[in-house]
Design a protein around this motif. Structure first.
Motif, PDB file in Angstrom:
ATOM      1  N   ILE A 134       0.732  -1.111  -0.006  1.00  0.00           N
ATOM      2  CA  ILE A 134       0.015  -0.019   0.059  1.00  0.00           C
ATOM      3  C   ILE A 134       0.753   1.186  -0.150  1.00  0.00           C
ATOM      4  CG2 ILE A 134      -1.786   1.139   1.134  1.00  0.00           C
ATOM      5  CD1 ILE A 134      -2.531  -1.604   2.330  1.00  0.00           C
ATOM      6  N   GLN A 135       1.937   1.380   0.834  1.00  0.00           N
ATOM      7  CA  GLN A 135       2.754   2.234   1.101  1.00  0.00           C
ATOM      8  C   GLN A 135       4.220   1.809   0.830  1.00  0.00           C
ATOM      9  OE1 GLN A 135       2.238   4.514   4.569  1.00  0.00           O
ATOM     10  NE2 GLN A 135       1.181   6.241   3.632  1.00  0.00           N
ATOM     11  N   PRO A 136       5.067   2.481   0.579  1.00  0.00           N
ATOM     12  CA  PRO A 136       5.097   3.604  -0.386  1.00  0.00           C
ATOM     13  C   PRO A 136       4.374   3.537  -1.792  1.00  0.00           C
ATOM     14  CG  PRO A 136       7.338   3.316  -0.015  1.00  0.00           C
ATOM     15  CD  PRO A 136       6.448   2.236   0.660  1.00  0.00           C
ATOM     16  N   ALA A 137       3.708   4.417  -2.453  1.00  0.00           N
ATOM     17  CA  ALA A 137       3.122   4.125  -3.784  1.00  0.00           C
ATOM     18  C   ALA A 137       3.964   3.579  -4.718  1.00  0.00           C
ATOM     19  CB  ALA A 137       2.526   5.601  -4.086  1.00  0.00           C
ATOM     20  N   HIS A 138       3.732   2.635  -5.293  1.00  0.00           N
ATOM     21  CA  HIS A 138       4.625   2.142  -6.609  1.00  0.00           C
ATOM     22  C   HIS A 138       5.790   1.546  -6.309  1.00  0.00           C
ATOM     23  CE1 HIS A 138       1.507   3.682  -9.134  1.00  0.00           C
ATOM     24  NE2 HIS A 138       1.843   4.813  -8.621  1.00  0.00           N
ATOM     25  N   ILE A 139       6.154   1.003  -4.788  1.00  0.00           N
ATOM     26  CA  ILE A 139       7.350   0.624  -4.330  1.00  0.00           C
ATOM     27  C   ILE A 139       8.015  -0.658  -4.777  1.00  0.00           C
ATOM     28  CG2 ILE A 139       6.369  -0.819  -2.315  1.00  0.00           C
ATOM     29  CD1 ILE A 139       9.606   1.359  -2.174  1.00  0.00           C
ATOM     30  N   VAL A 140       7.119  -1.565  -5.384  1.00  0.00           N
ATOM     31  CA  VAL A 140       7.334  -2.607  -6.246  1.00  0.00           C
ATOM     32  C   VAL A 140       8.218  -2.130  -7.485  1.00  0.00           C
ATOM     33  CG1 VAL A 140       6.595  -4.757  -7.119  1.00  0.00           C
ATOM     34  CG2 VAL A 140       5.778  -4.074  -5.116  1.00  0.00           C
ATOM     35  N   GLU A 141       7.286  -1.473  -8.224  1.00  0.00           N
ATOM     36  CA  GLU A 141       8.192  -1.074  -9.691  1.00  0.00           C
ATOM     37  C   GLU A 141       9.385  -0.243  -9.214  1.00  0.00           C
ATOM     38  OE1 GLU A 141       4.956  -0.395  -8.545  1.00  0.00           O
ATOM     39  OE2 GLU A 141       3.532  -0.717 -10.148  1.00  0.00           O
ATOM     40  N   TRP A 142       9.358   0.457  -8.426  1.00  0.00           N
ATOM     41  CA  TRP A 142      10.702   1.348  -8.020  1.00  0.00           C
ATOM     42  C   TRP A 142      11.816   0.612  -7.648  1.00  0.00           C
ATOM     43  CZ3 TRP A 142      11.289   6.504  -7.870  1.00  0.00           C
ATOM     44  CH2 TRP A 142      12.530   7.037  -7.219  1.00  0.00           C
ATOM     45  N   ASN A 143      11.473  -0.564  -6.789  1.00  0.00           N
ATOM     46  CA  ASN A 143      12.757  -1.443  -6.272  1.00  0.00           C
ATOM     47  C   ASN A 143      13.037  -2.254  -7.532  1.00  0.00           C
ATOM     48  OD1 ASN A 143      12.710  -0.267  -3.899  1.00  0.00           O
ATOM     49  ND2 ASN A 143      12.499  -2.180  -2.902  1.00  0.00           N
ATOM     50  N   VAL A 144      12.007  -2.925  -8.229  1.00  0.00           N
ATOM     51  CA  VAL A 144      12.412  -3.533  -9.459  1.00  0.00           C
ATOM     52  C   VAL A 144      13.064  -2.952 -10.625  1.00  0.00           C
ATOM     53  CG1 VAL A 144      11.464  -5.284 -11.427  1.00  0.00           C
ATOM     54  CG2 VAL A 144      10.450  -5.431  -8.874  1.00  0.00           C
ATOM     55  N   THR A 145      12.609  -1.956 -10.813  1.00  0.00           N
ATOM     56  CA  THR A 145      13.333  -1.083 -11.816  1.00  0.00           C
ATOM     57  C   THR A 145      15.006  -0.787 -11.540  1.00  0.00           C
ATOM     58  OG1 THR A 145      11.354  -0.263 -12.337  1.00  0.00           O
ATOM     59  CG2 THR A 145      13.517   1.238 -13.176  1.00  0.00           C
ATOM     60  N   LEU A 146      14.954  -0.189 -10.280  1.00  0.00           N
ATOM     61  CA  LEU A 146      16.219   0.136  -9.759  1.00  0.00           C
ATOM     62  C   LEU A 146      17.247  -1.057  -9.469  1.00  0.00           C
ATOM     63  CD1 LEU A 146      15.209   3.224  -7.322  1.00  0.00           C
ATOM     64  CD2 LEU A 146      16.543   3.354  -9.804  1.00  0.00           C
ATOM     65  N   LEU A 147      16.582  -2.002  -8.973  1.00  0.00           N
ATOM     66  CA  LEU A 147      17.524  -3.144  -8.831  1.00  0.00           C
ATOM     67  C   LEU A 147      17.832  -3.902  -9.887  1.00  0.00           C
ATOM     68  CD1 LEU A 147      15.969  -4.390  -5.501  1.00  0.00           C
ATOM     69  CD2 LEU A 147      18.389  -3.412  -5.513  1.00  0.00           C
ATOM     70  N   SER A 148      17.023  -3.690 -10.863  1.00  0.00           N
ATOM     71  CA  SER A 148      17.310  -4.523 -12.288  1.00  0.00           C
ATOM     72  C   SER A 148      18.581  -3.512 -12.983  1.00  0.00           C
ATOM     73  CB  SER A 148      15.931  -4.563 -13.289  1.00  0.00           C
ATOM     74  OG  SER A 148      15.260  -5.202 -12.620  1.00  0.00           O
ATOM     75  N   ILE A 149      18.523  -2.289 -12.784  1.00  0.00           N
ATOM     76  CA  ILE A 149      19.586  -1.435 -13.316  1.00  0.00           C
ATOM     77  C   ILE A 149      20.843  -1.674 -12.700  1.00  0.00           C
ATOM     78  CG2 ILE A 149      20.306   0.863 -13.448  1.00  0.00           C
ATOM     79  CD1 ILE A 149      17.304   1.862 -13.665  1.00  0.00           C
ATOM     80  N   LEU A 150      20.658  -1.854 -11.390  1.00  0.00           N
ATOM     81  CA  LEU A 150      21.980  -2.249 -10.641  1.00  0.00           C
ATOM     82  C   LEU A 150      22.557  -3.756 -11.241  1.00  0.00           C
ATOM     83  CD1 LEU A 150      21.390  -0.767  -7.064  1.00  0.00           C
ATOM     84  CD2 LEU A 150      23.221  -0.393  -8.575  1.00  0.00           C
ATOM     85  N   LEU A 151      21.529  -4.684 -11.134  1.00  0.00           N
ATOM     86  CA  LEU A 151      22.067  -5.959 -11.928  1.00  0.00           C
ATOM     87  C   LEU A 151      22.697  -5.841 -13.134  1.00  0.00           C
ATOM     88  CD1 LEU A 151      19.230  -7.974 -10.938  1.00  0.00           C
ATOM     89  CD2 LEU A 151      21.394  -8.377 -10.024  1.00  0.00           C
ATOM     90  N   GLY A 152      22.145  -4.972 -14.235  1.00  0.00           N
ATOM     91  CA  GLY A 152      22.779  -4.830 -15.538  1.00  0.00           C
ATOM     92  C   GLY A 152      23.811  -4.093 -15.383  1.00  0.00           C
ATOM     93  N   LEU A 153      24.003  -2.972 -14.734  1.00  0.00           N
ATOM     94  CA  LEU A 153      25.138  -2.131 -14.705  1.00  0.00           C
ATOM     95  C   LEU A 153      26.244  -2.882 -14.098  1.00  0.00           C
ATOM     96  CD1 LEU A 153      23.937   1.278 -13.480  1.00  0.00           C
ATOM     97  CD2 LEU A 153      24.703   0.582 -15.805  1.00  0.00           C
ATOM     98  N   SER A 154      26.281  -3.593 -13.001  1.00  0.00           N
ATOM     99  CA  SER A 154      26.936  -4.381 -12.242  1.00  0.00           C
ATOM    100  C   SER A 154      27.709  -5.647 -13.295  1.00  0.00           C
ATOM    101  CB  SER A 154      26.738  -4.965 -10.876  1.00  0.00           C
ATOM    102  OG  SER A 154      25.535  -5.875 -11.062  1.00  0.00           O
ATOM    103  N   THR A 155      26.748  -6.186 -13.963  1.00  0.00           N
ATOM    104  CA  THR A 155      27.099  -7.192 -14.788  1.00  0.00           C
ATOM    105  C   THR A 155      28.137  -6.525 -15.914  1.00  0.00           C
ATOM    106  OG1 THR A 155      25.233  -8.313 -14.624  1.00  0.00           O
ATOM    107  CG2 THR A 155      26.417  -8.762 -16.525  1.00  0.00           C
ATOM    108  N   LEU A 156      27.781  -5.590 -16.621  1.00  0.00           N
ATOM    109  CA  LEU A 156      28.689  -4.728 -17.428  1.00  0.00           C
ATOM    110  C   LEU A 156      29.983  -4.319 -16.751  1.00  0.00           C
ATOM    111  CD1 LEU A 156      26.259  -2.249 -19.260  1.00  0.00           C
ATOM    112  CD2 LEU A 156      27.347  -4.310 -20.365  1.00  0.00           C
TER     113      LEU A 156
END
Length: 186
Positions: A134-156
């Motif tokens: 319920i709170q924070p709004a859109h937390i799942v999208e926020w975490n999934v997006t940023l953590l996926s970015i970290l996964l991709g960048l750290s892989t590179l």
């Protein structure tokens, strides 16, 4: 001087990746763009492991600075610096993967908790479950997006550093290396 020129040129590619890792990690502290969640300690615990700031960011940046300031550098020095970079990017990848697997810390009908902790990561493919937070709004999208970015960048970062490590080892075996220590001008 072994692969110092190659290491420097690779470092220029790593700086934007390291900067993006730092930014992504900092953004994880402010879900929904608000500061009150960090003040109330309602952020995912893995954010405090500083995977993007320390592992994917500063370790990689320090490696670049050390190699770019090196006057004389032996194969051993290049390999040691690159090994630190490989470890930093691997740390960022592993912590980000664990955090993504565990899911966000959010307010649900049962209070503040990790609603997807025992889900085994299946919540990532079941968007209908995301409304449990319920709170924070859109937390799942926020975490999934940023953590996926970290996964991709750290892989590179890992791949670039591993390429440099292989290059340094090949040069150490195939070319005579100098026995000098690295003289760093900071």
């Amino acid at each position: 001087m072994c692969s110092l020129a190659f290491a420097r040129s690779l470092g220029f590619a790593l700086i934007p990746l390291a900067t993006c890792c730092i930014v992504a990690n900092v953004l994880l502290f402010f879900p929904d763009g608000k500061i009150n969640f960090i003040q109330d300690e309602h952020v995912t615990t893995y954010v405090w492991y500083f995977m993007g700031i320390g592992g994917g960011g500063l370790v990689v940046s320090i490696r670049f600075v050390l190699l770019s300031k090196a006057y004389l550098c032996s194969c051993v020095c290049v390999c040691v610096c690159v090994c630190a970079c490989v470890r930093g990017s691997a740390y960022c990848f592993l912590i980000s993967a664990v955090a993504l697997f565990k899911g966000p810390y959010c307010f649900t009908q049962m209070g503040w908790r990790y609603p997807f902790e025992d889900d085994g990561g299946r919540y990532l493919f079941a968007r209908e479950k995301w409304s449990e937070c319920i709170q924070p709004a859109h937390i799942v999208e926020w975490n999934v997006t940023l953590l996926s970015i970290l996964l991709g960048l750290s892989t590179l970062e890992f791949l670039l550093c591993f390429l440099q490590l292989v290059s340094g080892l090949v040069n150490a075996v195939c070319r005579p290396c100098y026995d000098e220590c690295c003289f760093i001008y900071l």
